[in-house]
Design an enzyme around this catalytic site. Structure first.
Site, PDB file in Angstrom:
ATOM      1  N   ALA A  88       2.717   2.239   3.391  1.00  0.00           N
ATOM      2  CA  ALA A  88       3.969   1.499   3.565  1.00  0.00           C
ATOM      3  C   ALA A  88       5.075   2.107   2.710  1.00  0.00           C
ATOM      4  CB  ALA A  88       3.764   0.030   3.209  1.00  0.00           C
ATOM      5  N   HIS A 105      -6.927  13.757  15.686  1.00  0.00           N
ATOM      6  CA  HIS A 105      -5.807  14.698  15.770  1.00  0.00           C
ATOM      7  C   HIS A 105      -6.113  15.903  16.666  1.00  0.00           C
ATOM      8  CE1 HIS A 105      -4.226  12.207  12.710  1.00  0.00           C
ATOM      9  NE2 HIS A 105      -4.783  12.801  11.678  1.00  0.00           N
ATOM     10  N   GLY A 164       0.787  -1.222   0.000  1.00  0.00           N
ATOM     11  CA  GLY A 164       0.000   0.000   0.000  1.00  0.00           C
ATOM     12  C   GLY A 164       0.822   1.277   0.000  1.00  0.00           C
ATOM     13  N   ASP A 186     -12.479  12.626  10.279  1.00  0.00           N
ATOM     14  CA  ASP A 186     -11.123  12.451   9.774  1.00  0.00           C
ATOM     15  C   ASP A 186     -10.090  13.205  10.596  1.00  0.00           C
ATOM     16  OD1 ASP A 186      -9.332  11.371   7.760  1.00  0.00           O
ATOM     17  OD2 ASP A 186      -9.129  13.418   7.018  1.00  0.00           O
ATOM     18  N   ASP A 214      -1.403   7.467  15.981  1.00  0.00           N
ATOM     19  CA  ASP A 214      -1.826   8.765  15.464  1.00  0.00           C
ATOM     20  C   ASP A 214      -0.538   9.511  15.150  1.00  0.00           C
ATOM     21  OD1 ASP A 214      -2.545  11.416  15.060  1.00  0.00           O
ATOM     22  OD2 ASP A 214      -4.135  11.398  16.556  1.00  0.00           O
ATOM     23  N   HIS A 215      -0.203   9.647  13.865  1.00  0.00           N
ATOM     24  CA  HIS A 215       1.121  10.164  13.506  1.00  0.00           C
ATOM     25  C   HIS A 215       1.337  11.588  14.011  1.00  0.00           C
ATOM     26  CE1 HIS A 215      -1.209  11.834  10.120  1.00  0.00           C
ATOM     27  NE2 HIS A 215      -0.269  12.751  10.044  1.00  0.00           N
TER      28      HIS A 215
END
Length: 496
Positions: A29, A251, A26, A246, A188-189
């Site tokens: 990745a 976030h 994907g 989203d 959660d980046h």
């Protein structure tokens, strides 16, 4: 046994781990995960005793998989020798997540690599796939005994974690059949970004701020996550999600919790204190939602060069989904009673900016402030694309006058800061390998966030937004966003 060695004058601890990546073909990745793992390799956190198994439906070979990884990390490569050594640790296994036999084959490969690289049974399973596969995969991991008894077993999952509280709860129940809460790493980046992690340092390592971090001194807080990009190729996903699900549910509320939480005694208390904040968010009735939250959807740009949201091929011509959200959040506790937290996020705006603005109450000096009052002090934490801090204070204007001017005490880091900082996924993958859950989301945080957001979603879903689209692509956003603050005598912080 862990290996230690010297690199760059520092004592490094090498980790032993097998990472099994579901969704290895994907986009996530390719863009984020392989470069993150390569940086960990370059820095010595993983070196000799690790392996990565990529799995997906495509019939790739090990060699083809390694070529894909090579393309992903090419810009980071310092030598061909380094690259080839890194790639030798990557293996590919074609995999149908519903086929029991494929898990048997995956187990055999895992055990062989464990012995080859002396991994000691340590496993990280990274699910970079749609959430509807999570339950099936984790059930098979347990049933086919891919979870090892002699090392750790950790699960990393990507958002969205459900689409509302009920679906999130069901998904969590499925995962908990195979993994304990302390084994589940909900990534959660944003929590891996350098300046997000600096929020706690600004608050708790500076007495001048922590002493003022309360309702007695702070007028309000603004949290803005603004994007110039449109929904691009994500129109199909976005039309079932929207900006509220989203961005706000995860976030924005995560950042809010970090800003508002009580001082933790240890890093282990951070998640506990964030949970308390999220559980103390004041719930709104449907009528209160209409008063305190507004939404928007972008139309074509004024020059006609940028298309509107409804013009996307994967979006309905009469879509009622929001691409912009702004709202007033209140926290019912002693520290923040009556202090509004204004949040906003949107697509296809005129600026890209993630920033926190803490606006202090006006000073009341009879010498300088007069009837109109002094301009408010403010501390701004720039997260992206600029990284750094700005403290806005009042000072006397130059010359024979007592007039005030605002001065910016600013530290914006240069490009070398970003180059030295770990990328978000790099930091978070290492945290998982080391067993540090501080920057991952606990189930109780997810639950509290969904409960808060669900009321807003249900209110909006019950009526058609007849004014959509209500802002042009490339603009500052919908007028209702500015009116939300103006009716309380405030305004969004404007920057040059």
């Amino acid at each position: 046994m862990l290996a230690y060695y010297i690199q760059g004058g520092q004592l490094m601890r090498e980790q032993h781990v097998l990472i099994t990546l579901f969704g290895a073909t994907g986009d996530l990745a390719h863009r984020k995960l392989y470069p993150a793992i390569f940086r960990l390799f370059q820095k010595g956190f993983i070196k000799n005793h690790f392996a990565v198994i990529g799995t997906a439906r495509r019939e790739w070979t090990d060699d083809y998989f390694r070529d894909v990884v090579k393309q992903s990390v090419q810009s980071l490569v310092k030598s061909e020798e380094e690259l080839n050594e890194f790639l030798s640790h990557f293996y590919y296994q074609p995999h149908n997540v519903n086929d029991t036999h494929h898990y048997v084959v995956l187990k055999e490969l895992s055990e062989r690599l464990d012995e080859t690289y002396q991994i000691n049974g340590n496993r990280v399973f990274y699910l970079a796939m749609a959430p509807n596969f999570f339950g099936t995969i984790t059930e098979h991991l347990k049933a086919e005994q891919l979870l090892t008894p002699n090392g750790y077993n950790r699960l990393i999952i990507e958002k969205p974690f459900g689409k509302d509280f009920a679906s999130a709860q069901e998904l969590n129940h499925q995962l908990r059949q195979s993994f304990d809460e302390n084994q589940i790493y909900r990534i959660d980046h944003y929590l891996g970004k350098e300046m997000i992690q600096n929020i706690s340092a600004v608050r708790f390592a500076n007495r001048v701020f922590e002493a003022l971090w309360n309702k007695e001194n702070i007028d309000h807080v603004q949290i803005s996550l603004l994007e110039q990009v449109s929904v691009e190729e994500r129109g199909g996903y976005y039309d079932t999600s929207g900006a509220l699900r989203d961005m706000v549910q995860n976030h924005i509320l995560q950042i809010l919790a970090l800003v508002a939480m009580e001082p933790p005694v240890s890093f282990g208390d951070i998640r506990k204190n964030k949970i308390k904040v999220l559980e103390q968010l004041r719930p709104y009735t449907p009528e209160e939602v209409k008063e305190n939250f507004v939404r928007g959807q972008y139309g074509p740009s004024e020059d006609g060069l940028k298309p509107g949201y409804r013009e996307d091929a994967n979006v309905a011509d009469d879509s009622n989904m929001e691409t912009f959200v702004a709202g007033k959040v209140l926290i019912d506790n002693e520290r923040w009673q009556g202090v509004p937290f204004y949040v906003r996020t949107g697509k296809s705006l005129n600026a890209k900016e993630t920033i926190i603005d803490v606006v202090f109450k006006e000073a009341s000096s009879p010498l300088f402030c007069g009837v109109e009052g002094c301009p408010s002090n403010r501390i701004s934490i720039h997260i992206t694309p600029r990284e750094g801090f700005c403290f806005v204070i009042n000072s006397k204007a130059v010359g024979n006058t007592i007039a005030l001017q605002t001065s910016h005490l600013e530290k914006i880091f240069d490009e070398t800061f970003s180059l030295r900082s770990p990328e978000a996924y790099e930091r978070l993958i290492l945290d998982c390998i080391e067993g540090d859950m501080t920057n991952f989301t606990h189930w109780e945080e997810v639950a509290a966030s969904w409960k808060y957001v669900d009321t807003i979603r249900q209110t909006w879903d019950s009526e058609i937004a007849e004014e959509f689209p209500n802002y042009a692509a490339g603009s500052k956003g919908p007028k209702v966003s500015f009116e939300l603050l103006e009716r309380e005598g405030r305004k969004w912080v404007e920057r040059d």
